[in-house]
Design a protein around this motif. Structure first.
Motif, PDB file in Angstrom:
ATOM      1  N   ASP A 235       0.768  -0.990  -0.019  1.00 31.35           N
ATOM      2  CA  ASP A 235      -0.155   0.003   0.117  1.00 31.35           C
ATOM      3  C   ASP A 235       0.880   1.318  -0.083  1.00 31.35           C
ATOM      4  OD1 ASP A 235      -2.289  -1.527  -0.103  1.00 31.35           O
ATOM      5  OD2 ASP A 235      -2.446  -1.471   2.351  1.00 31.35           O
ATOM      6  N   LEU A 236       2.029   0.985   0.826  1.00 31.79           N
ATOM      7  CA  LEU A 236       2.813   2.419   0.719  1.00 31.79           C
ATOM      8  C   LEU A 236       3.655   2.628  -0.665  1.00 31.79           C
ATOM      9  CD1 LEU A 236       4.812   4.608   2.227  1.00 31.79           C
ATOM     10  CD2 LEU A 236       6.194   2.594   2.544  1.00 31.79           C
ATOM     11  N   PHE A 237       4.050   1.467  -1.240  1.00 30.83           N
ATOM     12  CA  PHE A 237       4.624   1.626  -2.444  1.00 30.83           C
ATOM     13  C   PHE A 237       3.596   2.072  -3.533  1.00 30.83           C
ATOM     14  CE2 PHE A 237       7.869  -1.599  -1.129  1.00 30.83           C
ATOM     15  CZ  PHE A 237       8.703  -0.669  -0.641  1.00 30.83           C
ATOM     16  N   ARG A 238       2.321   1.601  -3.478  1.00 33.02           N
ATOM     17  CA  ARG A 238       1.490   2.075  -4.283  1.00 33.02           C
ATOM     18  C   ARG A 238       1.191   3.487  -4.177  1.00 33.02           C
ATOM     19  NH1 ARG A 238      -4.406   2.573  -5.105  1.00 33.02           N
ATOM     20  NH2 ARG A 238      -4.794   2.093  -3.013  1.00 33.02           N
ATOM     21  N   GLU A 239       0.963   4.212  -3.081  1.00 27.46           N
ATOM     22  CA  GLU A 239       0.918   5.409  -3.047  1.00 27.46           C
ATOM     23  C   GLU A 239       2.286   6.243  -3.361  1.00 27.46           C
ATOM     24  OE1 GLU A 239       0.814   8.326   1.230  1.00 27.46           O
ATOM     25  OE2 GLU A 239       0.053   6.222   1.266  1.00 27.46           O
ATOM     26  N   LEU A 240       3.484   5.688  -3.332  1.00 29.15           N
ATOM     27  CA  LEU A 240       4.477   6.212  -3.574  1.00 29.15           C
ATOM     28  C   LEU A 240       4.801   6.165  -5.000  1.00 29.15           C
ATOM     29  CD1 LEU A 240       6.881   5.540  -0.573  1.00 29.15           C
ATOM     30  CD2 LEU A 240       5.654   7.697  -1.171  1.00 29.15           C
TER      31      LEU A 240
END
Length: 232
Positions: A22-27
């Motif tokens: 989820d963090l990587f998708r946001e970034l």
């Protein structure tokens, strides 16, 4: 669990700590098709601060440890296939047809006001067709071969599997590219202030589809298919 550093590949980080997806998708860091590069390289390509991103990764890892559970990446191949089918394939077969009339309505009502919505509809129709055909192929052809190989390993089954894996990974990359274009033309699925309820519903469900599909592809490319390649 491995120690996560800036040299750990993005795919391995998500394998160890699924919530970092989820963090990587946001970034906007690709962790599925393009995830087999070190964190520092992926972060540099996005123009972000590597130490700051690593700190965020470690914070997610800490929170996940507090909710310790059996990770999908720890499942045996046959169990992992069942997990993928139950969590992702069933949902795709329900969600894609269910979302179709809303996307169609959005184009009819707002296609002239928001020209990019026409492209959203084109991408969605293509993605729908590709994903449904892809999951049918996996369930009916490839997954049974993988199960057979791990239950009764043979050179014949291994040779049958190899071209299938290459084809599926190519299809994953294509689906990922379509989702990335959707994200770009919808401003990361953010509706305009004056957007109607249908507009907001479509973008929210497309955002959920993107999140699910990236996790889905990651589990197949970087966990299941990797194990098959190592075994054959």
């Amino acid at each position: 669990m491995m120690s996560l550093t800036i040299d750990t590949t993005v795919a391995n980080i998500v394998k160890e700590v699924p919530r970092t997806g989820d963090l990587f998708r946001e970034l906007r860091i690709d962790f599925c098709c393009g995830g087999k590069i070190p964190l520092h390289q992926a972060v540099k390509e996005r123009g972000l601060d590597v130490e700051e991103v690593l700190a965020q990764v470690l914070e997610v890892e800490k929170k996940q440890a507090q909710h310790d559970r059996k990770l999908p990446s720890s499942l045996e191949p046959v169990e992992l296939i069942a997990h993928i089918q139950e969590k992702y394939h069933v949902k795709l077969r329900e969600e894609l047809p269910a979302l179709t009339p809303y996307v169609t309505k959005l184009v009819k009502v707002h296609g002239e006001r928001y020209p990019h919505i026409i492209r959203v509809n084109e991408i969605f129709k293509h993605l729908k067709r590709e994903l449904l055909e892809h999951t049918d192929d996996e369930d009916n052809n490839v997954f049974p071969l993988i199960k057979e190989f791990f239950l009764n390993p043979s050179t014949e089954t291994a040779n049958l599997l190899k071209p299938h894996l290459t084809e599926l990974e190519d299809e994953h990359e294509n689906a990922g590219n379509l989702l990335k274009e959707l994200n770009e033309i919808t401003n990361s699925f953010q509706p305009p202030e004056e957007a109607c309820g249908t507009h907001r519903l479509v973008l929210k469900r497309l955002a959920d589809l993107e999140a699910d599909t990236f996790h889905h592809i990651h589990l197949e490319n970087n966990v299941l298919f990797d194990r098959v390649k190592q075994a054959i």
